[in-house]
Scaffold this active site. Structure first.
Site, short mmCIF file in Angstrom:
data_model
loop_
_atom_site.label_atom_id
_atom_site.label_comp_id
_atom_site.label_asym_id
_atom_site.label_seq_id
_atom_site.Cartn_x
_atom_site.Cartn_y
_atom_site.Cartn_z
N ASP A 1 32.47 -12.89 34.57
CA ASP A 1 31.81 -12.11 33.54
C ASP A 1 32.11 -12.86 32.24
O ASP A 1 33.24 -12.80 31.75
CB ASP A 1 32.39 -10.69 33.47
N HIS A 2 31.12 -13.57 31.72
CA HIS A 2 31.44 -14.47 30.60
C HIS A 2 31.89 -13.69 29.35
O HIS A 2 32.51 -14.24 28.47
CB HIS A 2 30.28 -15.43 30.29
N HIS B 1 29.03 -6.50 31.66
CA HIS B 1 29.58 -6.71 30.31
C HIS B 1 29.96 -5.39 29.61
O HIS B 1 31.04 -5.26 29.05
CB HIS B 1 28.59 -7.45 29.41
C1 BG6 Z 1 23.78 -12.32 30.27
C2 BG6 Z 1 22.51 -11.57 30.51
O1 BG6 Z 1 24.74 -12.00 31.25
O2 BG6 Z 1 24.30 -11.98 29.00
C3 BG6 Z 1 21.51 -11.90 29.44
O3 BG6 Z 1 21.99 -11.94 31.78
C4 BG6 Z 1 22.09 -11.64 28.07
O4 BG6 Z 1 20.31 -11.15 29.61
C5 BG6 Z 1 23.43 -12.34 27.94
O5 BG6 Z 1 21.18 -12.16 27.12
C6 BG6 Z 1 24.11 -11.94 26.66
O6 BG6 Z 1 25.24 -12.74 26.51
P1 BG6 Z 1 25.76 -13.16 25.07
O7 BG6 Z 1 27.02 -13.90 25.34
O8 BG6 Z 1 24.69 -14.00 24.45
O9 BG6 Z 1 25.97 -11.87 24.32
#
Ligand code: BG6
Length: 502
Positions: free
Chosen positions: A191-192, A254
């Site tokens: 989960d980045h 997230h």
């Molecule tokens: C991803 C989703 O996991 O997270 C995307 O698949 C989303 O739809 C993105 O845009 C948002 O990540 P961040 O780091 O740009 O807030």
């Protein structure tokens, strides 16, 4: 002295990173730039090798050129040190459904291990569409590519990108297939969001300071808002997004992680299993949403035509690849309750959507107003209550709003804000989220990754909601249309104003 723990680069074992789905977007947009950055800062193990695998028939040279082009066109400057970095990249075409192709892959990887002295340590990164995860995991197992060597030598790890299934049943199925070939300690579910510095900082703020915890509960907190607003629309990802929608794309992972970090109890030690135990306990305390009152707790929206950054933009249903009658939500606002001693009756508002006015991610802790205003005879308005905001994007900051006296002879109050900019006295630039997760996989550190029980708990909460949303007829919650570039459907505005102070 600033207490900190550093990565012991000398202790990173040599290894090969095998990326499945190497000709895709994730590889060129996120993984290779992150690896390139780590290479430039000399943060990768020695030796280290990258193998791209995909169905496309390419040779290594063509693959490197493709990556170079992608990085060159997306970055501000030509990638530094590319030639040297590219020497660490190979390419092997694979047919995912073909066992022989994986037998050949196994032979090639063993040869590369010998050539590059990577000691049989291997990370298999699934950067493919999710439908291929079970197929590849099973093939890796059958080709003997999941087996680890004796005594911790020749370790093998598999990295799985979200979504981990599309509901509870499919998440259990995926897990079962992964576990046919891999043991839990080999599996890294990414989960980045957890790798964002500011997200990691939530636990530091809460548990390395004594002043917040006594207030961090139903006695002092009125509500919590968690916002992940995006300006972009679905872009070129309609194929994926039509199957996913905002609830699976952002809330199953997230948003639930941000919620857990905000609401969980302190673990006894900052250690992967204990942190994940506390998160699981928090997820287990979520009060399920029931059909009868779901509409009071959930607003779903889909963007229609509108404008973004002053340009007219298409509505979701007019985006390439989207069905003209699509019912996929691109916005959701969920009010939920963590049903435990600490949080009983404190609403948590989770909001995320595409094509909102700007990109903004933050957590708002809204404290209760003073119990009694001794200034009531002098003030026309009520005293604005304290608010702590944890900014994640674009401002990486913590702000605390409180009341002070306006200078001068009259007695009047004004709200002021004390702020901390996350990078204000840091010499080093923040580590990119993907660079951080890749380094953690190389080190075998599970702290920032989902554990299977967490995945199941997240789906257990969300699956009944999804079933309602995807049911036909009167039962389905209304899907509101909102103009692209606005703050979502009218039905959500009251909550939005509450959280954003609009
Ligand atoms: C991803 C989703 O996991 O997270 C995307 O698949 C989303 O739809 C993105 O845009 C948002 O990540 P961040 O780091 O740009 O807030």
């Amino acid at each position: 002295m600033k207490p900190c723990s550093a990565i012991n680069l000398g202790a990173l074992s040599p290894c090969t990173l095998v990326i499945f789905g190497a000709s895709g977007d994730l590889t060129s947009r996120k993984l290779i730039p992150a690896l390139h950055g780590l290479f430039l800062s000399d943060s990768l193990p020695h030796p280290f090798h990258i193998v791209g695998c995909a169905r496309t028939a390419l040779d290594a040279e063509a693959f490197r050129t493709l990556l170079h082009e992608a990085i060159r066109t997306s970055g501000p400057a030509p990638p530094a040190g590319w030639e040297e970095f590219a020497r660490h990249i190979s390419y092997i075409p694979v047919q995912y459904g073909d066992a022989k192709s994986f037998t050949r892959l196994a032979e090639s990887l063993r040869q590369l291990d010998r050539d590059h002295q990577t000691q049989g340590n291997r990370i298999c990164y699934l950067a493919t569409p999710p439908s291929l995860y079970p197929v590849i995991a099973a093939q890796l197992g059958q080709a003997g590519l999941a087996a680890e060597g004796p005594g911790g030598k020749g370790w093998v790890r598999i990295v799985v990108e979200k979504p981990f299934g599309r509901d509870l049943t499919s998440a259990l199925e995926l897990d079962q297939i992964l576990h046919q070939s891999f043991r839990e300690h080999q599996i890294f579910r990414i989960d980045h969001y957890l790798a964002k510095e500011t997200v990691q900082n939530i636990l530091m703020l809460r548990f390395a300071n004594a002043i917040f915890e006594p207030l961090w509960n139903r006695g002092h907190i009125d509500y919590v808002g968690i916002v992940a607003a995006e300006q972009l629309g679905v872009e070129h990802r309609a194929g994926y997004y039509e199957q996913t929608g905002i609830l699976r794309d952002m809330f199953q992972n997230h948003m639930q992680q941000l919620l857990a970090l905000t609401a969980m109890e302190p673990p006894s030690l900052f250690e992967a299993e204990r942190v994940r135990d506390e998160k699981a306990k928090c997820a287990r305390s979520l009060k399920p949403l029931v059909r009868e009152t779901m509409a009071e707790h959930l607003v779903l929206g889909q963007y229609g035509p509108g404008s973004s950054q002053g340009r007219p933009v298409a509505g979701y249903r007019d985006e390439p690849g989207v069905a003209p009658d699509s019912r996929t939500p691109t916005f959701a606002m969920l009010r939920l309750f963590v049903d435990n001693w600490r949080w009983r009756d404190v609403p948590f508002y989770l909001v995320s959507g595409k094509r909102l006015p700007h990109k903004e991610t933050k957590i708002v802790i809204q404290f209760k107003p003073v119990p009694h205003s001794m200034f009531r005879d002098m003030l026309a308005e009520r005293i604005i209550a304290n608010r702590l905001t944890l900014g994640i994007y674009p401002e990486e900051e913590i702000t605390l709003t409180f009341q002070t006296k306006t200078p001068g002879s009259r007695v009047c109050l004004r709200p002021v804000t004390m702020d901390f900019k996350y990078n204000q006295d840091s010499a080093a630039p923040p580590l990119d989220a993907y660079a951080k997760v890749l380094l953690d996989v190389i080190q075998g550190d599970h702290m920032l990754f989902w554990r299977q029980d967490g995945v199941e708990l997240a789906w257990s909460f969300l699956t009944p909601i999804l079933e309602e949303c995807e049911s036909c007829g009167d039962r389905a919650p209304q899907l509101h249309t909102y103009p692209a570039g606005s703050w979502g459907p009218e039905a959500a505005q009251e909550w939005i104003r509450l959280i954003l102070n609009n």
